[in-house]
Design an enzyme around this catalytic site. Sequence first.
Site, PDB file in Angstrom:
ATOM      1  N   GLY A 295       3.335   4.233   5.375  1.00 57.08           N
ATOM      2  CA  GLY A 295       4.315   3.847   6.216  1.00 57.08           C
ATOM      3  C   GLY A 295       5.161   2.434   6.025  1.00 57.08           C
ATOM      4  N   LEU A 296       4.714   1.840   5.000  1.00 56.07           N
ATOM      5  CA  LEU A 296       5.373   0.345   4.737  1.00 56.07           C
ATOM      6  C   LEU A 296       6.620   0.418   3.877  1.00 56.07           C
ATOM      7  CD1 LEU A 296       2.090  -1.818   4.818  1.00 56.07           C
ATOM      8  CD2 LEU A 296       3.453  -1.283   6.879  1.00 56.07           C
TER       9      LEU A 296
ATOM     10  N   ALA B 147      10.743   0.496  -1.863  1.00 57.49           N
ATOM     11  CA  ALA B 147      10.957  -0.825  -2.267  1.00 57.49           C
ATOM     12  C   ALA B 147      10.740  -0.786  -3.777  1.00 57.49           C
ATOM     13  CB  ALA B 147       9.537  -1.890  -1.762  1.00 57.49           C
TER      14      ALA B 147
ATOM     15  N   ASP C  43      14.488   2.846   5.036  1.00 63.60           N
ATOM     16  CA  ASP C  43      13.560   1.972   4.069  1.00 63.60           C
ATOM     17  C   ASP C  43      14.776   1.655   2.844  1.00 63.60           C
ATOM     18  OD1 ASP C  43      11.825   3.339   5.715  1.00 63.60           O
ATOM     19  OD2 ASP C  43      10.487   4.150   3.979  1.00 63.60           O
TER      20      ASP C  43
ATOM     21  N   SER D 211       7.715   3.219  -1.710  1.00 61.27           N
ATOM     22  CA  SER D 211       8.401   4.037  -2.460  1.00 61.27           C
ATOM     23  C   SER D 211       9.767   3.537  -2.722  1.00 61.27           C
ATOM     24  CB  SER D 211       8.419   5.320  -2.426  1.00 61.27           C
ATOM     25  OG  SER D 211       9.062   6.013  -1.083  1.00 61.27           O
TER      26      SER D 211
ATOM     27  N   PRO E 290       0.656  -1.079   0.079  1.00 65.34           N
ATOM     28  CA  PRO E 290       0.051   0.069   0.049  1.00 65.34           C
ATOM     29  C   PRO E 290       0.784   1.372   0.052  1.00 65.34           C
ATOM     30  CG  PRO E 290      -0.682  -1.637   1.907  1.00 65.34           C
ATOM     31  CD  PRO E 290       0.652  -1.902   1.061  1.00 65.34           C
TER      32      PRO E 290
HETATM   33  O1  PMV Z   1       6.508   6.221   6.504  1.00 65.76           O
HETATM   34  P1  PMV Z   1       7.907   5.976   5.971  1.00 65.76           P
HETATM   35  O2  PMV Z   1       7.762   4.513   5.437  1.00 65.76           O
HETATM   36  O3  PMV Z   1       8.257   6.728   4.907  1.00 65.76           O
HETATM   37  O4  PMV Z   1       9.071   5.917   6.983  1.00 65.76           O
HETATM   38  C1  PMV Z   1       9.419   6.916   7.469  1.00 65.76           C
HETATM   39  C2  PMV Z   1      10.511   6.876   8.478  1.00 65.76           C
HETATM   40  C3  PMV Z   1      10.927   8.303   9.164  1.00 65.76           C
HETATM   41  O5  PMV Z   1      11.683   7.804  10.348  1.00 65.76           O
HETATM   42  C4  PMV Z   1       9.881   8.867   9.799  1.00 65.76           C
HETATM   43  C5  PMV Z   1      11.637   9.058   8.334  1.00 65.76           C
HETATM   44  C6  PMV Z   1      12.953   8.568   7.803  1.00 65.76           C
HETATM   45  O6  PMV Z   1      13.785   9.009   7.039  1.00 65.76           O
HETATM   46  O7  PMV Z   1      13.631   7.694   8.660  1.00 65.76           O
END
Ligand code: PMV
Length: 343
Positions: A126-127, A132, A173, A130, A122
């Site tokens: 937060g997973l 991956a 990520d 982008s 999705p």
């Molecule tokens: O929400 P996501 O999957 O883009 O995760 C971001 C993680 C953060 O710690 C909030 C930002 C980062 O660059 O580490």
Amino acid sequence: MTPDYGKYAKDLGESLKSIAVAPAKVILTGEHFVVYGTTAIVSAVNIYSKATASKRRESIIVTRSGSFECAMPIDNGCCRTLKGGDKALVLLEPISQLAQTGLRKWAGHSTGLNLSIKSDIPVGVGLGSSAAVAVSTIAAIARLFRKRCRLETIRECAFESERLIHKIPSGIDQTISTFGGVIAYQKEKPFRRVTLGRTFPIIIGDSGRKRSTGDIVSGVRALLAERSEMAREVLRSANMISRKALTALRDGNARRLGQLMNQNQELLDRISVSTTELDKMILAAREAGAFGAKLTGAGGGGCMIALASPDRIPAVVEAIREAGGTTFIANIERRGVRSWLVN
Ligand code: PMV
């Protein structure tokens, strides 16, 4: 009989294709604080982005995903939509630019590219969708040109594209999607692989609210700059929680990890990145017997995660659903990006 390859058949240089798959992630402890140098613990999970690449004779990159399609000449960065209007551009232009970087690196200007993305992750929740997509794209291009490419190079290329989207990413990520498993991550330092005492399922609840990581990270930056005393305190606590979580993971102690996730959620509340929807799902999970629950990723919407003993998992899943979340039960993915050639 000549096979019908469709609209672009005449441009296909050869039938050889490369495929790469890269996993999504959940952050178990330490998101946001990791941007300022503290340790975070992150796990790859078994939801994937798949990129398929093949050569074209014409010097353009054609990128497709679902019903969207766009084309970009190799020599100038100007992307135009073939299918799906402006939405296609928003979605596919960053991927096309990344593909251009890969093409220049591994094929010079000798060939164009067909790139197709199919991601089950999705988006914007937060997973690590982008990251991956970027990691699988770069890996597919390197494989297509049969370059022996170090994982570190894939990670670095994917990270460059993330820097364009949000200015101060930690790189967590891209690292987990490239290398897989569970890792302890500190910005600009070599990461450490975590050997698990025991593996365990991770319950994911998606609030369905999309948000921009870049905007939320900027908001936190402004808050921490304004409240330096609070900033010192939360960063110190976050680091300690991640250190303890490392021990819990090595011991295979999911109960302890759950408690630490609850403590982590308190810190995320203090920096105002949780939402009413996420709080409701987190509370529901805990009341249904989860060891612990927290948001994962940037917050401001997106997903939460929970850990529970096998006998409590169905009740926790149901509670999160009743609280408004879409649920998945994910497993830890030990492998990072993988790629291969198909004829
Ligand atoms: O929400 P996501 O999957 O883009 O995760 C971001 C993680 C953060 O710690 C909030 C930002 C980062 O660059 O580490």
